[in-house]
Design an enzyme around this catalytic site. Structure first.
Site, PDB file in Angstrom:
ATOM      1  N   ASP A  24       0.632  -1.090  -0.156  1.00 32.22           N
ATOM      2  CA  ASP A  24      -0.136  -0.095   0.110  1.00 32.22           C
ATOM      3  C   ASP A  24       0.972   1.233  -0.107  1.00 32.22           C
ATOM      4  O   ASP A  24       2.059   0.919   0.135  1.00 32.22           O
ATOM      5  CB  ASP A  24      -0.814  -0.108   1.229  1.00 32.22           C
ATOM      6  CG  ASP A  24      -1.582   1.012   1.304  1.00 32.22           C
ATOM      7  OD1 ASP A  24      -2.399   1.610   0.323  1.00 32.22           O
ATOM      8  OD2 ASP A  24      -1.855   1.740   2.368  1.00 32.22           O
TER       9      ASP A  24
ATOM     10  N   ASP B 194      -0.251   5.119   0.935  1.00 30.78           N
ATOM     11  CA  ASP B 194      -0.608   6.252   1.752  1.00 30.78           C
ATOM     12  C   ASP B 194      -0.639   5.518   3.453  1.00 30.78           C
ATOM     13  O   ASP B 194      -1.586   4.654   3.625  1.00 30.78           O
ATOM     14  CB  ASP B 194      -1.728   6.928   1.387  1.00 30.78           C
ATOM     15  CG  ASP B 194      -1.582   7.707   0.293  1.00 30.78           C
ATOM     16  OD1 ASP B 194      -0.726   8.544   0.369  1.00 30.78           O
ATOM     17  OD2 ASP B 194      -2.398   7.335  -0.723  1.00 30.78           O
TER      18      ASP B 194
END
Length: 216
Positions: free
Chosen positions: A9, A11
């Site tokens: 991922d 953020d």
């Protein structure tokens, strides 16, 4: 622990963006004179733009469009022009994967254009062989589609991938794709339902790297 690829991922996991994003959203709420619903906001973390819009339209109704425009304008003014701080342990883990000749890719709910700019400004782009984004899937996290797409682009079976996430929505997505999953919590702590899925919950990516080097 044997795996052929690592999927990250972005953020809240690679980049310390979630606090900035929430702060800007609060400012946008003030600018358009609507309340800030913290619980609602936290529920959107990890989702793509379509999922975020669905939740916020329910919460803000007719005010959503002007709120979203103000939020987007303020947020882009920051993240498209300055580097977001990199989270602890990111570079060390990516360097280790590189030394092991294990490909690393990003699977982020963020739109591709913005995601690429963030990674470029943070000087992380060169670590990743591919970028799969929320705008490229029909079903965002917690659906597994984005992780399955990322694995297919690598030509690697999803079960042979390891995933790194911060949010509960992201963990649900990666585990539903049958990936061994590390959770490094950021703004939101793992909920009981996610804990029951048995992700490897670690305080930082430093800890995840230590585990990979010396599995229990």
């Amino acid at each position: 622990m044997k795996f052929q690829a690592a999927i990250f991922d972005m953020d809240g996991l690679l980049l310390d963006t979630e606090r900035l994003c929430m702060h800007v959203f609060k400012q946008a709420c003030q600018s358009v004179n609507v309340p800030f619903y913290q619980e609602t906001y936290l529920s959107i973390i990890g989702r793509n733009s379509a999922g975020i819009e669905t939740i916020f339209r329910q919460a803000y109704g007719d005010n959503y469009d002007k709120l979203h425009q103000e939020w987007r304008t303020q947020y882009d003014a920051v993240v498209k022009h300055q580097a977001i701080p990199v989270k602890a342990g990111v570079v060390e883990l990516l360097e280790w994967l590189k030394a092991q000749h294990i490909p690393a890719v990003v699977a982020t709910s963020t739109h591709r254009e913005v995601a690429q700019v963030k990674l470029d400004l943070a000087e992380l782009s060169h670590y990743f062989s591919d970028l799969t984004c929320g705008c490229e899937v029909s079903n965002g996290k917690p659906d597994p589609e984005i992780y399955l797409l990322a694995a297919s682009r690598l030509g690697v079976d999803a079960k042979q991938c390891i995933a790194f996430e911060d949010s509960n929505n992201g963990v649900r997505s990666a585990i539903a794709a049958n990936m061994a999953t590390f959770q490094i919590p950021d703004l939101v702590e793992p909920c009981e339902q996610v804990k029951a899925l048995n992700p490897m919950i670690m305080p930082s990516l430093h800890d995840a790297l230590s585990y990979l080097k010396h599995p229990a």
